[in-house]
Design an enzyme around this catalytic site. Structure first.
Site, mmCIF file in Angstrom:
data_model
loop_
_atom_site.group_PDB
_atom_site.id
_atom_site.type_symbol
_atom_site.label_atom_id
_atom_site.label_comp_id
_atom_site.label_asym_id
_atom_site.label_seq_id
_atom_site.Cartn_x
_atom_site.Cartn_y
_atom_site.Cartn_z
ATOM 1 N N ASP A 1 -86.603 11.842 -15.196
ATOM 2 C CA ASP A 1 -87.811 11.104 -15.565
ATOM 3 C C ASP A 1 -88.496 10.728 -14.255
ATOM 4 O O ASP A 1 -88.137 9.778 -13.585
ATOM 5 C CB ASP A 1 -87.431 9.849 -16.351
ATOM 6 C CG ASP A 1 -88.648 9.041 -16.783
ATOM 7 O OD1 ASP A 1 -89.736 9.242 -16.193
ATOM 8 O OD2 ASP A 1 -88.512 8.226 -17.690
ATOM 9 N N GLY B 1 -75.867 -1.880 -12.497
ATOM 10 C CA GLY B 1 -75.924 -0.755 -13.432
ATOM 11 C C GLY B 1 -76.335 0.503 -12.699
ATOM 12 O O GLY B 1 -77.329 1.144 -13.027
ATOM 13 N N GLU C 1 -82.223 -0.733 -12.559
ATOM 14 C CA GLU C 1 -83.080 -0.108 -13.564
ATOM 15 C C GLU C 1 -82.461 -0.491 -14.895
ATOM 16 O O GLU C 1 -81.578 0.183 -15.391
ATOM 17 C CB GLU C 1 -83.111 1.399 -13.346
ATOM 18 C CG GLU C 1 -84.267 2.042 -14.069
ATOM 19 C CD GLU C 1 -83.958 2.295 -15.530
ATOM 20 O OE1 GLU C 1 -84.077 1.327 -16.330
ATOM 21 O OE2 GLU C 1 -83.612 3.407 -15.867
ATOM 22 N N GLU D 1 -81.126 -3.138 -25.498
ATOM 23 C CA GLU D 1 -79.939 -2.950 -24.643
ATOM 24 C C GLU D 1 -79.496 -4.256 -24.007
ATOM 25 O O GLU D 1 -78.344 -4.414 -23.622
ATOM 26 C CB GLU D 1 -80.129 -1.971 -23.472
ATOM 27 C CG GLU D 1 -80.394 -0.552 -23.858
ATOM 28 C CD GLU D 1 -80.429 0.356 -22.636
ATOM 29 O OE1 GLU D 1 -79.712 0.089 -21.671
ATOM 30 O OE2 GLU D 1 -81.191 1.329 -22.670
ATOM 31 N N HIS E 1 -89.041 8.596 -20.384
ATOM 32 C CA HIS E 1 -87.945 8.666 -21.357
ATOM 33 C C HIS E 1 -87.882 7.405 -22.213
ATOM 34 O O HIS E 1 -87.140 7.362 -23.190
ATOM 35 C CB HIS E 1 -86.609 8.933 -20.665
ATOM 36 C CG HIS E 1 -85.980 7.736 -20.024
ATOM 37 N ND1 HIS E 1 -86.420 7.201 -18.833
ATOM 38 C CD2 HIS E 1 -84.962 6.955 -20.422
ATOM 39 C CE1 HIS E 1 -85.680 6.160 -18.528
ATOM 40 N NE2 HIS E 1 -84.777 5.976 -19.475
#
Lengths: 572, 352
Positions: free
Chosen positions: A225, A252, A320, A329, A508
């Site tokens: 992406d 992450g 991100e 999420e 995305h």
């Protein structure tokens, strides 16, 4: 489901961001779940022995170690919070009994917020009922003998109960804010489930979530992406002043691409954290790129990892974390916890700000695909299949021409000081149609804009996110070269941004589409106003519950419209 | 095989289970129904053969939205029983009612192996059981079970034959994008992911022009006689080149036929045929094979359910070109193989 309600004026809910009613309710629910979770063993304050109840544990400490908690609290004149700080202080710092005996009550830790955070998750001592720590007056001795004094006594007790309730709710608010109870609860329940070898009745919002990030393909999708990856790359590579010699935390990290960028931008050290098994790949990738001495990959939840000895704070946190509809999420919760634990005062969050943008979309193609199709499938009526379509947000891509209003920022998230509780919110919005002719609006459309500022400060009020027309974004950084010291002095700090809106090249994240049961007919200038509610789902904290309340009027100056429409969606 | 989706209680549901209830999950049914080759072929096989269905009892294994059951009812079946263990059956019940078949079609929620059916002997079994690479997450073993337990002697199975094919393809551009991409990610070396990516077969559509050899039949399944053990197999192959070219991957697809029908209805999911949601399955080779017209790549393909997770397939391909080295690759077909974005113009160039 869509409801029609009698009109009520749209309140301008200033401050509703900071703890709407619903989020308070939520917190209470979670809190009482936590309280009712009895049967937890209580650990002695001074050794590793555990007891079935807090009272037993206190008795043991008194008998064995000569320490009586309530006496100590009385002596030091500690209130509710003071007592909690003392318990956590003892648990954390492990002082000798004598050392506590020489406390004066004036110590700094007795007013430090740090010690309000439980050292032992779900510590029964912290939940011990008020009897054992209530104010010093001896209730039994003052037993009332006549009606008047009994009444006085009752009202005094009522006042005390009210005060206790207030204390409890204040503490609850504080802890929730600092610790995110729902995550703690999940962790606790997870532990329970492990003990009971999966006897059921527990919920795990995380395992599937982290597993879903183990597979390679999802990382290929994210890295490829270009809008996403290039925006991060261009921010990191064009701000050497920020990254040069900085300690950086990547929350992450996935395959570690952002850490690699940061290392290349001259970071002194990068700590890359990921709970999913992809972290093992990241370790390999880092080593194979010869950056093992600059980047340390830590495999674990960021809430639980600790940085190496001597590293207390980081200068920059990169992450991100954005999901569908921005907040799906709930990874932001983890990032904010990392911020509270590790970011130095004045440190920089990258990205620094995100805005959730709401608009009107005609979405007729989506409607045809998702609803029309089911009405006639090989001559059969399968329309029942499309009923759920109005209850769940659709993730899909629509063209720029389908957007028929301004985009209104329903949520402005400033990463430096936003709190987890503020992520459940209600916000008023006003959308004005830009349709050139009569158009049927079938959906609200939600997307987000992301901003990176070199100093981590807020963007100017009128700043717009960069709209990327071409997915092959210009490559503004130079591959394979570390910026020199000179470069870091000459390069002007640069802001970066990107938009996931329909005017920009698709990402995305796609667009989040809320299909309306009752389409809105608009002409140029038609106003749709209402309130957008968004909160974590009670059923799964990684999902969202969205409620849109809206009404339609002919133009800005028109009278209040006749009815209010409510539609509820799940984002999952 | 533990599949909790049909029996879990609300409190113990994981996010995965919730997903099983969502429209997003129904999306797979949308995709299947919109696959006109698939649904159209079943429709033709059933609706155009009322002489086979008139007055018969029919079992629909894995009935989904109930579309095949309704075809059978429309073709004159005396009674149809549809069974499915997923929550989609709640929708199917509404659909059957909405279309006026409530008295002709009985829907049962559960696993076939554990459920009592209202009828003990059926004249016909219909089922759309095929998965990617024919056998990945397929329901074939359930269909064979149903045959052994419920089909009358001489009863019919729709479809009754399936054939798995293999060929070799030239695929430089895609291999570059999907596999070699990992060699240089924004200037970094990600090659350790490349090794794993290579071992995950890719479900994708391939242009017929890319095929550089004749197809070879790897496996034939006759549903009237097949046994569960047949689904673990090893077959040799010999792929003869039809031109001078380079080979970057093997390609697999399958055909399905209804040979008991009057006009022998069949369809193919190959690169020469119209698009289906099964697409084809691509197995990239570690290095490029050079091949000349008339030469052959010979080898062996072994397929078995993964010992640890029997929903996954282990596929081992050993091959050798004319004078090249003998190579063996262990592929693993798992959920990752099709976790790819569908029709996102930002991410994929031409797989839409």
């Amino acid at each position: 489901m869509s409801l029609r309600l009698p009109a009520t004026p749209v309140r301008s809910e200033a401050g509703s961001d900071d703890g709407s009613q619903s989020s308070v309710d939520d917190a209470e629910e979670t809190w009482s779940d936590w309280l009712s979770d009895s049967g937890r063993l209580c650990k002695s304050l001074f050794d590793d022995k555990t007891f079935p109840s807090a009272a037993d544990s206190l008795k043991y400490d008194k008998d064995t170690h000569g320490f009586d908690l309530s006496t100590a609290c009385q002596r030091l004149g500690l209130d509710f919070h003071g007592r909690i700080r003392l318990i956590n202080y003892i648990r954390k710092e492990k002082p000798q009994v004598d050392a506590i005996g020489s406390l004066t009550g004036q110590e700094g830790f007795l007013s430090a917020d740090e010690y309000l955070v439980p050292v032992i998750e779900d510590d029964p001592l912290l939940l011990e009922n008020s009897e054992s720590w209530s104010d010093s007056d001896d209730d039994a001795a003052n037993a009332p003998t006549d009606l008047r004094s009994a009444l006085r006594r009752i009202s005094a007790l009522e006042a005390k109960i009210a005060k206790s309730k207030q204390d409890l709710s204040d503490y609850q608010a504080l802890v929730t804010e600092r610790l995110d109870i729902s995550r703690l609860k999940d962790a606790v329940e997870g532990a329970d489930a492990a003990v009971a070898s999966g006897s059921g009745g527990t919920r795990d919002d995380d395992t599937h979530y982290f597993q879903s990030y183990e597979v390679n393909d999802i990382h290929a999708v994210m890295i490829q992406d270009k809008v996403r990856t290039s925006s991060y790359a261009s921010f990191i590579m064009s701000n050497p002043a920020l990254f040069h010699d900085a300690i950086v935390l990547d929350v992450g990290c996935g395959t570690g691409i952002l850490s690699l960028f940061a290392a290349r931008a001259g970071a002194k050290h990068v700590y890359a954290v990921d709970a999913s098994d992809i972290a093992e790949k990241a370790k390999k990738i880092v080593a194979e790129n010869g950056l093992g001495d600059v980047i340390t990959v830590l495999h674990g939840k960021v809430e639980q990892v600790s940085l190496p000895e001597g590293v207390t704070h980081v200068d920059v946190i990169i992450s991100e974390w954005m999901g569908y509809a921005l907040l799906y999420e709930s990874m932001l919760d983890s990032v904010l916890q990392a911020r509270d634990r590790f970011l130095k005062p004045g440190g920089v969050m990258a990205p620094s700000q995100c805005k959730m943008m709401l608009g009107l979309s005609d979405a007729s193609e989506i409607l045809k695909e998702r609803v029309g199709f089911w009405n006639d499938v090989y001559g059969f009526d399968l329309s029942t299949m499309s009923e759920a379509v109005y209850d769940e947000a659709i993730m899909d891509i629509v063209g720029p021409e389908t957007m028929v209003s301004n985009a209104y920022a329903v949520k402005d998230i400033y990463l430096r000081d936003v709190t987890t509780r503020q992520l459940d919110f209600s916000a008023p919005f006003t959308l004005v149609s830009t349709a050139e002719r009569r158009t049927k609006v079938h959906a609200f459309l939600l997307y987000f804009d992301t901003f990176f500022t070199p100093d981590g400060n807020r963007i100017p009020e009128d700043a717009k996110a960069q709209v990327t027309k071409d997915a092959g974004l210009a490559e503004v950084w130079q591959l394979g070269r570390r910026p020199s010291r000179r470069a870091s002095q000459s390069v002007k700090p640069q802001m970066s941004s990107f938009s996931t809106g329909p005017l920009s090249a698709p990402t995305h994240w796609k667009h989040t589409i809320f299909l309306l049961r009752d389409p809105i007919i608009v002409e140029e200038g038609t106003v749709v106003e209402g309130i957008f509610h968004c909160k974590k789902s009670d059923e799964n904290s990684r999902e969202l519950d969205v409620e849109v309340h809206y009404s339609v009027k002919e133009n800005v100056d028109a009278e209040m419209p006749g009815e209010r429409i409510v539609q509820i969606f799940k984002v999952r | 095989m533990a599949d909790p989706s049909s029996s879990v209680k609300h409190e113990s549901m994981t996010s995965k289970d919730y997903y099983a209830d969502s429209y997003a999950h129904f999306g797979i049914h949308e995709e299947m129904l919109k696959d006109s080759v698939r649904t159209g072929s079943y429709r033709a096989a059933i609706i155009n053969n009322p002489h086979l269905f008139e007055g018969k009892t029919v079992l629909d294994v894995g009935c989904g939205t109930g579309i095949l059951s309704m075809f059978a009812a429309k073709a004159g079946a005396a009674h149809v029983v549809g069974i499915d263990m997923s929550n989609i059956i709640d929708q199917a019940i509404k659909i059957v009612q909405a279309n006026g078949f409530a008295d002709k079609i009985t829907l049962v929620k559960g696993k076939l192996e554990e459920t009592e059916l209202p009828i003990q002997q059926f004249d016909i079994i219909i089922s759309e059981w095929m998965g990617y690479f024919l056998l990945y997450e397929s329901m074939l073993d359930t269909v064979l079970d149903a045959r052994d337990r419920y089909l009358k002697p001489g009863g019919l199975i729709f479809p009754d034959h399936a054939t798995l094919f293999l060929a070799a393809i030239e695929d430089q551009d895609y291999k570059e994008e999907k596999i070699n991409f990992w060699d240089n990610v924004y200037g970094f070396d990600y090659s350790c992911i490349k090794d794993i990516a290579l071992r995950e077969p890719l479900v994708d559509t391939v242009d017929l022009k890319a095929v550089v050899t004749d197809p070879w039949i790897i496996k034939k399944i006759d549903l009237t006689t097949a046994k569960k053990e047949d689904l673990t197999f090893t077959s040799t192959f010999k792929l003869k080149a039809t031109r001078n070219d380079y080979v970057h991957a093997f390609l697999a697809w399958f055909d399905v036929s209804f040979e008991c029908t009057h006009k022998n209805v069949s369809f193919s999911t190959g690169p020469h045929a119209k698009y289906t949601h099964w697409k084809q399955t691509v197995f990239y080779t570690p290095s490029t094979i050079t091949i000349s017209d008339g030469q052959a790549i010979t080898g062996e393909l072994a397929c078995s359910p993964n010992a640890r997770n029997n929903r996954d397939l282990d596929i081992k391909i050993s091959y050798q070109a004319a004078d090249g080295p003998a190579t063996t690759v262990d592929y693993k077909m798992c959920v990752a193989s099709f976790h790819r974005p569908l029709c996102n113009p930002a991410l994929s160039v031409n797989n839409c």
